[in-house]
Design a protein around this motif. Structure first.
Motif, short mmCIF file in Angstrom:
data_model
loop_
_atom_site.label_atom_id
_atom_site.label_comp_id
_atom_site.label_asym_id
_atom_site.label_seq_id
_atom_site.Cartn_x
_atom_site.Cartn_y
_atom_site.Cartn_z
N TYR A 106 0.82 -1.21 0.00
CA TYR A 106 0.00 0.00 0.00
C TYR A 106 0.85 1.26 0.00
O TYR A 106 0.38 2.34 -0.39
N ASP A 125 -6.20 -1.79 1.45
CA ASP A 125 -5.40 -0.87 2.26
C ASP A 125 -4.77 0.23 1.40
O ASP A 125 -4.42 1.30 1.91
N ARG A 140 -5.38 3.52 3.35
CA ARG A 140 -4.24 4.16 4.01
C ARG A 140 -3.02 4.35 3.11
O ARG A 140 -1.97 4.80 3.59
#
Length: 734
Positions: free
Chosen positions: A455, A590, A594
């Motif tokens: 990510y 993710d 994030r």
């Protein structure tokens, strides 16, 4: 050719009488040749210089239309008579009449009376009144001469003559005749109008049809039905255009398309004539500039205005990374005589725009069967026919990484495995100098879990994974996503997305992740029909178990109107462990919650997953994302590779297009994601080590593992770390 064959029973009796009155009133009595008709034609020619009824019978015309040429020689007429006699011995009058009315040419590419009714009146033949039926009956003699669109006066004379013949033959009474001849010719040319703006889709369908049927694709009257969803296509058009224009505005105003300061008002319309609408952007000429607005004239003479707010954005473009000062008034932006582009806002208000130099692509697939749901190959088909979805082979950058991470998850790694994000020097002896790859930000984070590395899109982690798995072994695995091995570079740079692939290929690869590991192939044409055989072919894609019943039902429906032999819908091959795709989807979610696509959290959809991609010097920007229902890939870049700008990445140039599309496309759809398959377990881990968390640990988090790769419970650990007997541990690559 526009041809819609109908049966004899579907032909209105009034039309039968009208055509016989015009062409062959003795049709029901003769044996194929009518001596009296031939004699009457000679008399008409002598008396008037014209032949009204014609000397050939309908049967003779069938013989000519189906078997002979139109060459005006005695031998052809002799063969025509012989064939007519044979046809009369083989077919009854109804069959002969049906052949004739379905074959004859009636102008404007209409072959047959039903096609003519649709083209001239926009109705079926059985919906026309007597006057209109007689008008169609007037066309076989000379479709161009009696064309009701280009020559309604001559058509009226011919039509009324036919109505008079019907009266004299007793087919209609005096009042019916008078009512019919009093009706004016109201035929027009009814053409199929585009219900949807999808020119790149239409061109793809055309190319596929020509490849399959050759020149017959143009002349056989096929109806081609695609898989495209109209609402999604309209949304895709708007999303890509808005995204490209927004990118373009960030990089300033490049000036008018032309400037004519000496032009006079009577020349403005002429100046605009060469400019066409493109991508919804209208050409206009600036006619006046004041302190708070500019006045404009459009093609056709319509007037409008651009208020200051509609041009305040237009800082001068210096280069990709530099802009001039903010403009302070309309005169800083526009001059009288400028040829510009505008977008309509409301009433007579417009906003200043410009045709983007950067291009892009957006393709949307169903992950369950590969059907193309929407496709846009560029800003405007009028601007460029180049379809970037299927033709632009560009490096996908980090949007390629999920395929490598899938290989890692199937070769002993877990989302909690630690890999060292640290400097790396590659020198294989074949390069002029050693390769020192970097992360996009130039920093290094040290040991990092695989989930976080994805990510955060850490390049050094991807290279170490490929190095550890082995280039050949990893690329062989990645072929499962539908890529050709010859398109994948056999070196470590592949870890950073250096293969040159099209947006359609990338989207296909993501379908395998989205659907739980099944290999599906993109397809566009759903079925092909003609009006004689019904469905002559239809798609039978390999599909996932989720939709196989629906596809099989579709096949059953087509079989009733199809010449295609009975065929079953094949099941798609499962090429990736569903546990792997579940883990990978969890990691790609993710990216949105994030990571590099965090702005997509605004969509508030926990079922979304995806990956950004940016190539060296920001030349190409990508985002590919999905849920269980749709896979969408967006690409932005220049056709001649050049930097998009210092701050232009996948998350800034491509992601906003994807977000605009997905926000509306999924608005009324429930959440959809892959259910957790058997063979996975959730375990609490220490995020710093990737190992089982101590009881009561404050920073512990849950991670999903394959049962065989799960870390041992804390009770199995000893002071030195993992016990040596039987416990499977996550790999740690340093």
């Amino acid at each position: 050719m526009r041809r819609i064959p109908i049966s004899y029973d579907q032909i209105p009796p009034d039309f039968i009488n009208a055509l016989l009155a015009a062409e062959d009133d003795n049709f029901l009595n003769h044996r194929g040749v009518d001596p009296m008709g031939l004699l009457r034609a000679v008399v008409e020619l002598v008396q008037t210089g014209q032949i009204q009824t014609g000397g050939s019978t309908i049967t003779m015309q069938v013989a000519k239309n189906y078997f002979l040429s139109s060459e005006r020689v005695f031998s052809r007429k002799f063969n025509e008579i012989l064939l007519a006699l044979q046809i009369e011995r083989s077919l009854d009058k109804r069959e002969i009449f049906e052949l004739y009315v379905n074959k004859i040419y009636l102008g404007n590419r209409a072959y047959g009376i039903e096609a003519a009714a649709q083209i001239y009146f926009g109705k079926s033949i059985d919906q026309l009144d007597l006057a209109d039926l007689a008008m169609i009956a007037s066309l076989p003699k000379a479709p161009s001469r009696y064309n009701p669109v280009s020559n309604p006066e001559r058509t009226l004379i011919r039509r009324n003559w036919i109505l008079g013949r019907m009266l004299s033959l007793g087919n209609i009474d005096q009042q019916t005749y008078e009512d019919a001849v009093a009706k004016p010719i109201k035929a027009t040319k009814y053409e199929a109008k585009a219900e949807l703006e999808a020119p790149y889709v239409a061109e793809m369908a055309r190319l596929e049809m020509v490849e399959r049927f050759g020149d017959d694709a143009y002349t056989s009257g096929y109806h081609v039905y695609t898989t495209v969803d109209s609402s999604l296509q309209t949304l895709a058009n708007r999303s890509l255009r808005e995204g490209l224009m927004e990118y373009d505005r960030r990089h300033g105003y490049k000036g008018p398309e032309a400037s004519n300061p000496e032009a006079t008002p009577d020349q403005w319309e002429t100046l605009l004539r060469p400019y066409r609408e493109m991508g919804g952007l209208l050409p206009a000429v600036v006619t006046a500039v004041s302190a708070d607005k500019a006045l404009i004239q459009m093609r056709g003479g319509a007037l409008g205005e651009i208020p200051w707010e509609g041009m305040r954005w237009a800082r001068k473009h210096i280069n990709t990374n530099s802009l001039g000062p903010n403009p302070r008034s309309p005169s800083d932006v526009l001059d009288v005589g400028d040829i510009i582009r505008v977008m309509h806002e409301e009433d007579v208000r417009y906003r200043l725009a410009q045709i983007p130099k950067a291009q892009g692509a957006l393709v949307v697939l169903s992950p369950d069967d590969g059907s193309i749901q929407a496709l846009v190959g560029g800003f405007s088909f009028e601007q460029s026919k180049y379809n970037r979805v299927t033709q632009a082979k560009r490096q996908p950058g980090s949007s390629f990484k999920p395929f490598l991470y899938s290989a890692a998850l199937d070769h002993g790694y877990t989302p909690a495995s630690l890999v060292n994000d640290a400097p790396l020097v590659v020198d294989d002896g074949h390069m002029e100098e050693a390769w020192r790859p970097r992360n996009s930000g130039g920093d290094f984070l040290g040991p990092i879990r695989l989930r976080e590395a994805l990510y955060r899109s850490r390049n050094l982690v991807s290279i170490r994974l490929l190095q550890d798995i082995g280039v050949d072994r990893a690329l062989t695995y990645i072929e499962r996503f539908g890529f050709s091995r010859r398109e994948l570079p056999r070196n470590l740079s592949a870890a950073l997305g250096t293969p040159e692939l099209t947006p359609l290929q990338i989207a296909q690869g993501y379908t395998t992740i989205a659907n739980g590991g099944y290999a599906v192939k993109p397809y566009l044409i759903e079925r092909i029909q003609d009006h004689q055989s019904g469905v002559i072919d239809f798609a039978r894609p390999a599909v996932t178990p989720k939709v196989i019943e629906a596809h099989q039902l579709r096949v059953e429906q087509y079989r009733a109107i199809s010449t295609v032999p009975d065929l079953e819908i094949p099941s798609a091959e499962r090429v990736i462990d569903p546990r792997t795709t579940y883990q990978l989807t969890s990691m790609l979610k993710d990216v949105i919650t994030r990571g590099t696509a965090a702005r997509a959290r605004a969509l508030q959809r926990p079922d979304l997953a995806g990956k950004t991609g940016t190539t060296n010097e920001q030349k190409d920007a990508w985002f590919s994302g999905y849920n269980g229902d749709l896979v969408a890939t967006v690409y932005v870049g220049f056709d001649q590779p050049a930097t998009l700008g210092r701050r232009e990445y996948g998350g800034t140039a491509a992601l906003p297009v994807w977000m605009t599309f997905m926000a509306e496309a999924l608005e009324d759809r429930p959440e959809s994601t892959q259910p957790m398959p058997d063979g996975l377990v959730n375990a609490r881990i220490d995020p710093d080590t990737g190992r089982t968390a101590r009881p009561g640990s404050d920073n512990a988090l849950f991670e999903v593992f394959k049962e065989e790769d799960a870390p041992p419970s804390f009770s199995e650990l000893d002071a030195g770390g993992y016990s040596s007997e039987g416990a499977v541990t996550p790999l740690e690559l340093f």
